[in-house]
Design a protein around this motif. Sequence first.
Motif, PDB file in Angstrom:
ATOM      1  N   LYS A 151       0.825  -1.213   0.000  1.00 29.20           N
ATOM      2  CA  LYS A 151       0.000   0.000   0.000  1.00 29.20           C
ATOM      3  C   LYS A 151       0.859   1.263   0.000  1.00 29.20           C
ATOM      4  O   LYS A 151       0.583   2.207  -0.754  1.00 29.20           O
ATOM      5  N   SER A 152       1.890   1.287   0.819  1.00 27.83           N
ATOM      6  CA  SER A 152       2.728   2.489   0.903  1.00 27.83           C
ATOM      7  C   SER A 152       3.457   2.738  -0.406  1.00 27.83           C
ATOM      8  O   SER A 152       3.634   3.902  -0.827  1.00 27.83           O
ATOM      9  N   GLU A 153       3.872   1.665  -1.099  1.00 30.87           N
ATOM     10  CA  GLU A 153       4.524   1.828  -2.389  1.00 30.87           C
ATOM     11  C   GLU A 153       3.552   2.391  -3.423  1.00 30.87           C
ATOM     12  O   GLU A 153       3.919   3.258  -4.237  1.00 30.87           O
ATOM     13  N   ALA A 154       2.317   1.885  -3.416  1.00 29.36           N
ATOM     14  CA  ALA A 154       1.310   2.381  -4.353  1.00 29.36           C
ATOM     15  C   ALA A 154       0.975   3.847  -4.081  1.00 29.36           C
ATOM     16  O   ALA A 154       0.816   4.642  -5.011  1.00 29.36           O
ATOM     17  N   VAL A 155       0.869   4.200  -2.793  1.00 28.68           N
ATOM     18  CA  VAL A 155       0.597   5.590  -2.435  1.00 28.68           C
ATOM     19  C   VAL A 155       1.750   6.482  -2.903  1.00 28.68           C
ATOM     20  O   VAL A 155       1.544   7.596  -3.416  1.00 28.68           O
ATOM     21  N   GLY A 156       2.984   6.002  -2.745  1.00 31.69           N
ATOM     22  CA  GLY A 156       4.141   6.777  -3.202  1.00 31.69           C
ATOM     23  C   GLY A 156       4.124   7.002  -4.699  1.00 31.69           C
ATOM     24  O   GLY A 156       4.437   8.107  -5.182  1.00 31.69           O
ATOM     25  N   LEU A 157       3.747   5.960  -5.468  1.00 28.53           N
ATOM     26  CA  LEU A 157       3.671   6.102  -6.918  1.00 28.53           C
ATOM     27  C   LEU A 157       2.582   7.099  -7.307  1.00 28.53           C
ATOM     28  O   LEU A 157       2.799   7.972  -8.175  1.00 28.53           O
ATOM     29  N   LEU A 158       1.417   6.985  -6.676  1.00 26.27           N
ATOM     30  CA  LEU A 158       0.323   7.910  -6.966  1.00 26.27           C
ATOM     31  C   LEU A 158       0.722   9.346  -6.647  1.00 26.27           C
ATOM     32  O   LEU A 158       0.445  10.275  -7.426  1.00 26.27           O
ATOM     33  N   ARG A 159       1.377   9.526  -5.522  1.00 23.74           N
ATOM     34  CA  ARG A 159       1.761  10.887  -5.128  1.00 23.74           C
ATOM     35  C   ARG A 159       2.756  11.488  -6.119  1.00 23.74           C
ATOM     36  O   ARG A 159       2.640  12.668  -6.498  1.00 23.74           O
ATOM     37  N   SER A 160       3.720  10.675  -6.578  1.00 34.79           N
ATOM     38  CA  SER A 160       4.704  11.201  -7.516  1.00 34.79           C
ATOM     39  C   SER A 160       4.050  11.592  -8.837  1.00 34.79           C
ATOM     40  O   SER A 160       4.448  12.579  -9.480  1.00 34.79           O
ATOM     41  N   GLU A 161       3.012  10.840  -9.255  1.00 37.08           N
ATOM     42  CA  GLU A 161       2.301  11.178 -10.483  1.00 37.08           C
ATOM     43  C   GLU A 161       1.424  12.415 -10.295  1.00 37.08           C
ATOM     44  O   GLU A 161       1.344  13.284 -11.174  1.00 37.08           O
ATOM     45  N   LEU A 162       0.771  12.509  -9.139  1.00 37.73           N
ATOM     46  CA  LEU A 162      -0.135  13.639  -8.887  1.00 37.73           C
ATOM     47  C   LEU A 162       0.619  14.952  -8.695  1.00 37.73           C
ATOM     48  O   LEU A 162       0.068  16.031  -8.941  1.00 37.73           O
ATOM     49  N   LEU A 163       1.858  14.867  -8.249  1.00 40.37           N
ATOM     50  CA  LEU A 163       2.655  16.089  -8.076  1.00 40.37           C
ATOM     51  C   LEU A 163       2.855  16.838  -9.395  1.00 40.37           C
ATOM     52  O   LEU A 163       3.190  18.031  -9.395  1.00 40.37           O
ATOM     53  N   LYS A 164       2.640  16.137 -10.493  1.00 41.97           N
ATOM     54  CA  LYS A 164       2.757  16.789 -11.793  1.00 41.97           C
ATOM     55  C   LYS A 164       1.580  17.725 -12.058  1.00 41.97           C
ATOM     56  O   LYS A 164       1.651  18.591 -12.939  1.00 41.97           O
ATOM     57  N   TYR A 165       0.486  17.524 -11.274  1.00 43.99           N
ATOM     58  CA  TYR A 165      -0.735  18.268 -11.567  1.00 43.99           C
ATOM     59  C   TYR A 165      -1.230  19.125 -10.400  1.00 43.99           C
ATOM     60  O   TYR A 165      -1.814  20.189 -10.618  1.00 43.99           O
ATOM     61  N   ILE A 166      -1.028  18.665  -9.171  1.00 42.38           N
ATOM     62  CA  ILE A 166      -1.533  19.409  -8.014  1.00 42.38           C
ATOM     63  C   ILE A 166      -0.443  19.536  -6.952  1.00 42.38           C
ATOM     64  O   ILE A 166       0.525  18.774  -6.937  1.00 42.38           O
ATOM     65  N   LYS A 167      -0.654  20.474  -6.065  1.00 39.10           N
ATOM     66  CA  LYS A 167       0.328  20.774  -5.036  1.00 39.10           C
ATOM     67  C   LYS A 167       0.050  19.966  -3.765  1.00 39.10           C
ATOM     68  O   LYS A 167      -1.085  19.921  -3.286  1.00 39.10           O
ATOM     69  N   ASP A 168       1.093  19.362  -3.228  1.00 36.57           N
ATOM     70  CA  ASP A 168       1.032  18.621  -1.959  1.00 36.57           C
ATOM     71  C   ASP A 168      -0.178  17.676  -1.879  1.00 36.57           C
ATOM     72  O   ASP A 168      -1.039  17.799  -0.995  1.00 36.57           O
ATOM     73  N   PRO A 169      -0.282  16.710  -2.777  1.00 36.66           N
ATOM     74  CA  PRO A 169      -1.414  15.777  -2.719  1.00 36.66           C
ATOM     75  C   PRO A 169      -1.314  14.835  -1.516  1.00 36.66           C
ATOM     76  O   PRO A 169      -0.224  14.413  -1.130  1.00 36.66           O
ATOM     77  N   ILE A 170      -2.459  14.538  -0.938  1.00 36.79           N
ATOM     78  CA  ILE A 170      -2.556  13.564   0.156  1.00 36.79           C
ATOM     79  C   ILE A 170      -3.458  12.438  -0.333  1.00 36.79           C
ATOM     80  O   ILE A 170      -4.585  12.693  -0.779  1.00 36.79           O
ATOM     81  N   ILE A 171      -2.959  11.226  -0.260  1.00 35.58           N
ATOM     82  CA  ILE A 171      -3.699  10.076  -0.804  1.00 35.58           C
ATOM     83  C   ILE A 171      -4.099   9.133   0.318  1.00 35.58           C
ATOM     84  O   ILE A 171      -3.273   8.742   1.152  1.00 35.58           O
ATOM     85  N   MET A 172      -5.372   8.769   0.339  1.00 32.82           N
ATOM     86  CA  MET A 172      -5.874   7.724   1.233  1.00 32.82           C
ATOM     87  C   MET A 172      -6.253   6.528   0.366  1.00 32.82           C
ATOM     88  O   MET A 172      -7.063   6.653  -0.553  1.00 32.82           O
ATOM     89  N   LEU A 173      -5.644   5.377   0.634  1.00 36.80           N
ATOM     90  CA  LEU A 173      -5.893   4.175  -0.157  1.00 36.80           C
ATOM     91  C   LEU A 173      -6.315   3.052   0.777  1.00 36.80           C
ATOM     92  O   LEU A 173      -5.677   2.811   1.803  1.00 36.80           O
ATOM     93  N   ARG A 174      -7.378   2.354   0.388  1.00 43.18           N
ATOM     94  CA  ARG A 174      -7.891   1.264   1.221  1.00 43.18           C
ATOM     95  C   ARG A 174      -8.435   0.154   0.335  1.00 43.18           C
ATOM     96  O   ARG A 174      -9.063   0.417  -0.699  1.00 43.18           O
ATOM     97  N   ILE A 175      -8.192  -1.106   0.732  1.00 44.25           N
ATOM     98  CA  ILE A 175      -8.790  -2.262   0.059  1.00 44.25           C
ATOM     99  C   ILE A 175     -10.165  -2.500   0.671  1.00 44.25           C
ATOM    100  O   ILE A 175     -10.274  -2.778   1.862  1.00 44.25           O
ATOM    101  N   VAL A 176     -11.223  -2.369  -0.142  1.00 50.41           N
ATOM    102  CA  VAL A 176     -12.570  -2.462   0.430  1.00 50.41           C
ATOM    103  C   VAL A 176     -13.171  -3.866   0.319  1.00 50.41           C
ATOM    104  O   VAL A 176     -14.241  -4.114   0.870  1.00 50.41           O
ATOM    105  N   ASN A 177     -12.514  -4.767  -0.409  1.00 53.46           N
ATOM    106  CA  ASN A 177     -13.023  -6.141  -0.476  1.00 53.46           C
ATOM    107  C   ASN A 177     -12.009  -7.129   0.107  1.00 53.46           C
ATOM    108  O   ASN A 177     -11.819  -8.226  -0.407  1.00 53.46           O
ATOM    109  N   TYR A 178     -11.370  -6.718   1.207  1.00 53.27           N
ATOM    110  CA  TYR A 178     -10.359  -7.552   1.859  1.00 53.27           C
ATOM    111  C   TYR A 178     -11.067  -8.733   2.513  1.00 53.27           C
ATOM    112  O   TYR A 178     -11.744  -8.590   3.528  1.00 53.27           O
ATOM    113  N   LYS A 179     -10.940  -9.908   1.921  1.00 52.91           N
ATOM    114  CA  LYS A 179     -11.712 -11.055   2.404  1.00 52.91           C
ATOM    115  C   LYS A 179     -10.846 -12.305   2.489  1.00 52.91           C
ATOM    116  O   LYS A 179      -9.773 -12.378   1.887  1.00 52.91           O
ATOM    117  N   TYR A 180     -11.340 -13.280   3.241  1.00 55.61           N
ATOM    118  CA  TYR A 180     -10.677 -14.573   3.403  1.00 55.61           C
ATOM    119  C   TYR A 180     -11.747 -15.611   3.707  1.00 55.61           C
ATOM    120  O   TYR A 180     -12.890 -15.265   4.056  1.00 55.61           O
TER     121      TYR A 180
END
Length: 267
Positions: free
Chosen positions: A125-154
């Motif tokens: 999750k932290s790696e994905a958030v880091g990738l998203l943030r680096s991409e979003l920095l191209k368009y917006i200032k200081d992006p904050i990303i909240m990422l969650r798996i909503v179908n986490y099942k077993y």
Amino acid sequence: MVIFATNYNIVRTTIRFFSFVTLILLLASCASPKKIEYFQDIERLPSSLSEKYEPVLQPDDLLLIIVSSSEPEAAMPYNLGSYVSNLDDSETISGGNRYQTYLIDNDGNITFPVIGKLKIGGMTKSEAVGLLRSELLKYIKDPIIMLRIVNYKYSVMGEVARPGSFVSETERTTLPEAISRAGDLTIFGNRKEILVIRESNGVRTHNFVDLTSADFINSPFYYVDQNDVIYVKPNRTRVNASAVGPNIGIGISIVSLAVTLIAVLTR
């Protein structure tokens, strides 16, 4: 007198036989605490810091991604709304807003607004958030990303009180917690061989966990991964009972009939 003595001997032999069988059954039913107690010898394990656990994103994971910024209007294009799914309310955020969720495809990709296709499968999750943030920095200032798996099942199967598939409200669920949600093991569950089937990066693996040993709390299988299948094997008592159960009534009937015939023929 001879007939009476013969019948008495038959009755006495029969009583001895059933007493012997009863004794064997009682001895066989005696169980050692070491076969049923969890976390044995945990006191011998040294205290240690809790391992940092992060789930690895996999195909078919459904992600809730919310972007915020010091400039709210700039973040709006990245938060698509009015999404409705068959999930309960896991994509509903406080305030009654609903946000678009993103399904990771078989190649590990999602399609994100403005940015386009992003390969995040296999990342934490932290790696994905880091990738998203680096991409979003191209368009917006200081992006904050909240990422969650909503179908986490077993899934939990086998010798548990309530087998089934469970959706977790957290991404940090332990194996004991998962089994507890299934009502814990029955007395017939094999605590020494809990099978965990896991798929990671397209590779399906399996491992056996011994709940009677405290060592497993330091293993990779202490935490439950997305889509894990947990199977509790039956112990020897359950296996033997499955074979004896259907035939025990017939066996008792045969023994009773034999005793009756012997008593009649020796009168």
